[in-house]
Design a protein around this motif. Structure first.
Motif, short mmCIF file in Angstrom:
data_model
loop_
_atom_site.label_atom_id
_atom_site.label_comp_id
_atom_site.label_asym_id
_atom_site.label_seq_id
_atom_site.Cartn_x
_atom_site.Cartn_y
_atom_site.Cartn_z
N TRP A 72 5.10 -13.11 10.11
CA TRP A 72 5.26 -11.68 10.39
C TRP A 72 4.44 -11.28 11.61
CZ3 TRP A 72 8.81 -8.39 9.14
CH2 TRP A 72 9.49 -8.49 7.92
N THR A 108 3.65 -4.80 6.45
CA THR A 108 3.48 -6.23 6.13
C THR A 108 2.02 -6.67 6.18
OG1 THR A 108 3.92 -6.79 8.46
CG2 THR A 108 5.78 -6.86 6.93
N LEU A 148 11.92 -6.52 2.84
CA LEU A 148 10.78 -5.96 2.10
C LEU A 148 11.20 -5.15 0.90
CD1 LEU A 148 8.57 -4.73 5.10
CD2 LEU A 148 8.47 -6.92 3.90
#
Length: 394
Positions: A212, A240, A392
């Motif tokens: 990420w 994140t 997500l």
């Protein structure tokens, strides 16, 4: 003397299957050494097995069947002894034979690729991996060793070509190690857009904080990225957990100010302050940015009264949603965006849908957020961000 060696060919060690023939006419002076070598392998004494194999090699005028079997056994013993140069030499001999079945040749070629990798002979890995593919071999492990060997030689354009060829196979799913190599070569070639696409696959299929971080930092550095896009990238970093340094929060605040959302800048700055990140030069920058954001927030609050949820003007409703989102009023922001979308005719509809989805997700309305994310189209950059937010959604 005719000795049956059928049981020998059931042995499979490190991918080398001794199954080529059911019987070999073996002379006693050769058979005794190879029998001893077989017993040493079974007793986990590969070095002793290699000694016996070498004694068998010393026999005069070895027949081709004797030689083929001897070299097969040598591969097994050498690999167990981790003497990969010896295994490579034996495989070289075996693969010269025109009598090998297609299955047998494929197995031995695959083993040669593995042995060459152990020898760090990258050129040979590529040579035999390509031969394996030409002969119809399908092992993905061989493909991975090939692209890794190409990357280690600095042949990054070849890596890209090999991966593009692999993707031509229907429903091809690269493994994590392949994608890492692919991304590495794209980065070496400074193809930031392609690098981001591959990292997107990594975070979607093999999510990790490192992936990420690499992806979002890469997206934020791409040329031509607007302040709005940089802010959306920062929002993903926040979601994140990849906003970690003082500079991350300071940059996010600056993007928010440039995008005309000072309340979001204040929220970002506050997060960095709570984490105790601002020290030295960053502390000075924090104070300046906070003063700037507070001044603009005061000005915005005065004009905010003209933006009301009762408005029938789509663009004005989008502005209202943006302000509410920046303040963390998720439910109200989602409602404003949805009303704007129902009006239609929006200039940046893809962005509006993305921001509405973020608001819904923050408001714990996962299913509605997912539906909204799936509706994002037309703008490739925004579609990419939507796909990342989708990963997500729980």
């Amino acid at each position: 003397m005719s000795t049956s060696w059928k049981k020998w060919f059931a042995l499979s060690v490190l991918g080398v299957a001794l199954h080529a023939v059911a019987q070999v006419n073996m002379r006693p002076e050769v058979a005794k050494f190879l029998q001893a070598a077989q017993e040493a392998i079974q007793a986990k004494q590969p070095d002793m097995a290699l000694i016996k194999i070498q004694e068998a090699r010393a026999a005069q005028q070895l027949t081709e069947p004797e030689k083929m079997f001897l070299e097969r056994l040598s591969v097994v013993a050498a690999m167990n002894a981790q003497k990969f140069d010896v295994a490579s030499s034996s495989l070289d001999y075996l693969l010269q034979s025109k009598e090998l079945s297609s299955v047998d040749r494929s197995t031995l070629t695959e083993t040669m690729v593995s042995v060459s990798q152990r020898n760090k002979d990258h050129a040979k890995v590529v040579q035999w991996a390509r031969r394996y593919a030409q002969d119809g071999g399908k092992s993905q492990a061989v493909h991975i060793m090939k692209v890794q060997a190409l990357a280690l030689q600095g042949l990054h354009k070849d890596v890209l070509q090999e991966m593009q060829d692999a993707y031509k196979v229907s429903n091809y799913q690269p493994q994590e190690s392949e994608l890492r190599i692919y991304a590495f070569s794209q980065k070496q070639l400074k193809d930031e857009a392609a690098y981001a696409r591959t990292l997107t696959q990594l975070v979607t299929r093999f999510p990790s904080k490192d992936y990420w971080s690499d992806l979002l930092n890469s997206m934020g550095r791409m040329s031509g990225v607007s302040a709005r896009m940089q802010l959306d990238v920062s929002r993903l970093m926040d979601a994140t957990g990849t906003l970690e340094e003082a500079e991350d929060y300071l940059d996010s605040a600056q993007f928010a100010i440039k995008a005309g959302l000072p309340h979001e800048a204040l929220r970002m700055l506050e997060q960095g302050q709570v984490a105790g990140l601002y020290k030295g030069a960053s502390a000075v920058s924090y104070v300046k940015l906070k003063q700037q954001a507070q001044q603009r927030a005061t000005e915005d609050d005065k004009s905010f009264k003209s933006l009301t949820a009762a408005s029938d003007h789509g663009p004005m409703l989008v502005q209202l949603g943006d302000v509410l989102l920046s303040k963390g009023q998720w439910g109200d922001a989602a409602a404003a965006y949805q009303k704007a979308l129902n009006k239609g005719g929006l200039k940046r509809e893809a962005e509006t849908r993305l921001h509405c989805a973020i608001a819904l997700l923050k408001a714990n309305q996962g299913e509605q957020a997912k539906t909204m994310l799936q509706s994002v189209t037309d703008d490739a950059s925004v579609v990419q961000l939507a796909s990342l937010w989708m990963s997500l959604v729980k």
